[in-house]
Design a protein around this motif. Structure first.
Motif, PDB file in Angstrom:
ATOM      1  N   GLU A 330       0.823  -1.210   0.000  1.00  0.00           N
ATOM      2  CA  GLU A 330       0.000   0.000   0.000  1.00  0.00           C
ATOM      3  C   GLU A 330       0.859   1.263   0.000  1.00  0.00           C
ATOM      4  O   GLU A 330       0.435   2.307  -0.502  1.00  0.00           O
ATOM      5  CB  GLU A 330      -0.926   0.023   1.226  1.00  0.00           C
ATOM      6  N   ALA A 334       2.477   3.244  -3.911  1.00  0.00           N
ATOM      7  CA  ALA A 334       1.776   4.529  -4.035  1.00  0.00           C
ATOM      8  C   ALA A 334       2.726   5.591  -4.564  1.00  0.00           C
ATOM      9  O   ALA A 334       3.954   5.480  -4.436  1.00  0.00           O
ATOM     10  CB  ALA A 334       1.228   4.949  -2.673  1.00  0.00           C
ATOM     11  N   GLN A 338       2.024  10.582  -1.792  1.00  0.00           N
ATOM     12  CA  GLN A 338       0.948   9.996  -0.983  1.00  0.00           C
ATOM     13  C   GLN A 338       1.479   9.069   0.109  1.00  0.00           C
ATOM     14  O   GLN A 338       0.725   8.682   1.004  1.00  0.00           O
ATOM     15  CB  GLN A 338       0.008   9.198  -1.883  1.00  0.00           C
ATOM     16  N   ARG A 339       2.740   8.710   0.045  1.00  0.00           N
ATOM     17  CA  ARG A 339       3.254   7.674   0.939  1.00  0.00           C
ATOM     18  C   ARG A 339       3.212   8.074   2.411  1.00  0.00           C
ATOM     19  O   ARG A 339       2.897   7.245   3.270  1.00  0.00           O
ATOM     20  CB  ARG A 339       4.690   7.317   0.535  1.00  0.00           C
ATOM     21  N   ILE A 342      -0.384   7.742   3.715  1.00  0.00           N
ATOM     22  CA  ILE A 342      -0.791   6.335   3.820  1.00  0.00           C
ATOM     23  C   ILE A 342      -0.053   5.666   4.976  1.00  0.00           C
ATOM     24  O   ILE A 342      -0.630   4.867   5.728  1.00  0.00           O
ATOM     25  CB  ILE A 342      -0.534   5.606   2.499  1.00  0.00           C
ATOM     26  N   ILE A 376      -7.247   4.966   2.464  1.00  0.00           N
ATOM     27  CA  ILE A 376      -6.305   5.014   1.337  1.00  0.00           C
ATOM     28  C   ILE A 376      -7.013   5.503   0.074  1.00  0.00           C
ATOM     29  O   ILE A 376      -6.466   6.303  -0.695  1.00  0.00           O
ATOM     30  CB  ILE A 376      -5.663   3.634   1.122  1.00  0.00           C
ATOM     31  N   LYS A 380      -6.024   8.823  -2.102  1.00  0.00           N
ATOM     32  CA  LYS A 380      -5.736   8.784  -3.542  1.00  0.00           C
ATOM     33  C   LYS A 380      -6.645   9.732  -4.326  1.00  0.00           C
ATOM     34  O   LYS A 380      -6.257  10.244  -5.377  1.00  0.00           O
ATOM     35  CB  LYS A 380      -5.868   7.351  -4.048  1.00  0.00           C
TER      36      LYS A 380
END
Length: 409
Positions: A330, A334, A338-339, A342, A376, A380
């Motif tokens: 996940e 990504a 965005q990491r 998340i 998540i 996104k």
């Protein structure tokens, strides 16, 4: 008669005192260092042993309305099970006064014949208590899982070293196979089972489990290889090294199976969220499931990235956004922007999972996974595009100093 009494557990018994420190009741533990250590362990955990119950009954009979203790767990048990009001005071003035004269109290209670016997008894009880605590610590299955995943990582490092050496060494004899067979385990199996390229045939390669098209291409390359010739004596140490690497692959699968099975009952919710290997690495980095369960979300998020964090604090660079949880798909699949978000969401669910695994054992991984997936998805959608780069400030040219005017004379 005062309405507040002090309940003081010592290593050889339980004492009930008034506010002046006078002993109103005493209940010695059963004789023997092992039994005394067992009673001490129970009292530390907040359990109501027989001696504590007798002291509480005596306090109620004497008309005391409240008990003062130093152990929070013991206070909760007394209030919940015996109906007495118990408050926590640490350190308790009366308890410290009582501990200062333990040798004479032990002699008066008949636990020791003299102060010399008291010292020997204290040594024996302390030894038994330490032994019991060490045994409890090593019996925790999460520590076995932590050792297993650490061993797995070390096996991976050794495998990488051995495979690198085998590939370079065997490349002198059969260089073409390095490109044709990128899978490391299949490569070392070929070297260990077949060895000399004269023995590399299409049928032998199929027996090793290679697909027919791959076996045909390797056999064709072996027939026209430009590598140096070797005899049986020259290939033997190389084949032995490859056999060792092959055995390590088998050991690795065994360790993976053990970790997966152990995580199913040690930390099923963590396993359900991030898988057995990442979950076991988190437990190993934290020092145990208990410590992981008591960690804040921010610490869990950065487990495994301590060096990068301290380097950022020292140099003023950007701090890391994730540690070992970066191995979760996940996060590493990504986009870069965005990491961090998340990772923060995943760490929050991991904190909940660790606490449930340690304190209750209830399985809620499916609910946590569903909530995580929704978060998540939201990340996104909201952060679909990378943030705009900060505009660099245009440096203005330095101002020229104005020539000073000369004063007229």
């Amino acid at each position: 008669m005062p309405k507040e009494a002090h309940l003081v557990p010592l290593f050889f018994g339980v004492f009930l005192c008034d506010d002046e420190g006078n002993v109103l009741f005493k209940a010695p533990y059963p004789e023997g260092a092992e039994r005394m250590a067992s009673r001490l362990m129970s009292v530390e955990r907040g359990e109501l042993v027989e001696e504590v119950r007798k002291a509480c009954e005596e306090a109620r009979r004497l008309g005391f309305e409240r008990l003062v203790v130093e152990n929070e767990g013991l206070a909760k048990s007394i209030t919940r099970e015996l109906g007495l009001t118990a408050t926590v005071t640490f350190p308790d003035r009366v308890a410290e006064q009582l501990r200062s004269k333990m040798p004479s109290l032990a002699v008066e209670a008949g636990v020791a014949a003299s102060e010399e016997d008291y010292v020997k008894l204290l040594h024996d009880v302390a030894f038994q208590l330490s032994r019991s605590k060490v045994k409890m610590a090593v019996e925790k299955q999460d520590l076995f899982v932590a050792q297993a995943v650490t061993a797995l990582d070390e096996v991976d490092r050794v495998i990488n070293l051995l495979v690198s050496r085998v590939r370079e060494w065997y490349g002198y004899h059969f260089p073409e196979v390095n490109q044709l067979l990128p899978d490391h385990e299949s490569f070392v199996k070929l070297v260990a089972k077949l060895g000399l390229r004269d023995k590399v045939s299409e049928e032998a390669l199929r027996d090793l489990g290679l697909p027919p098209d791959k076996a045909a291409s390797i056999a064709k390359a072996a027939a026209a290889s430009i590598g140096a010739d070797l005899d049986e004596a020259g290939i033997k140490p190389l084949a032995d090294l490859a056999s060792l690497a092959l055995a390590l692959y088998s050991l690795r699968r065994s360790l993976e199976g053990y970790i997966s099975n152990a995580m199913s009952y040690v930390a099923p919710n963590i396993k359900g969220l991030v898988g057995p290997l990442v979950g076991a690495r988190l437990i190993a980095l934290a020092g145990g499931l208990e410590k992981l369960a008591k960690m804040p979300t921010s610490t869990i998020q950065l487990l495994g990235a301590e060096k990068a964090l301290f380097r950022a604090l020292r140099t003023g660079t950007k701090p890391p956004k994730h540690g070992v949880i970066f191995q979760c798909p996940e996060i590493h699949r990504a986009p870069r922007w965005q990491r961090g978000k998340i990772a923060r969401a995943l760490a929050g669910k991991l904190a909940i999972a660790a606490r449930v695994d340690y304190f209750t054992g209830e399985y809620i991984a499916d609910e946590l996974r569903e909530d995580l997936n929704e978060r998540i998805k939201e990340i996104k959608e909201v952060y679909a595009k990378p943030p705009p780069k900060a505009k660099e400030k245009v440096k203005k040219p330095p101002r020229k100093a104005k020539p000073s005017k000369k004063r007229r004379r």
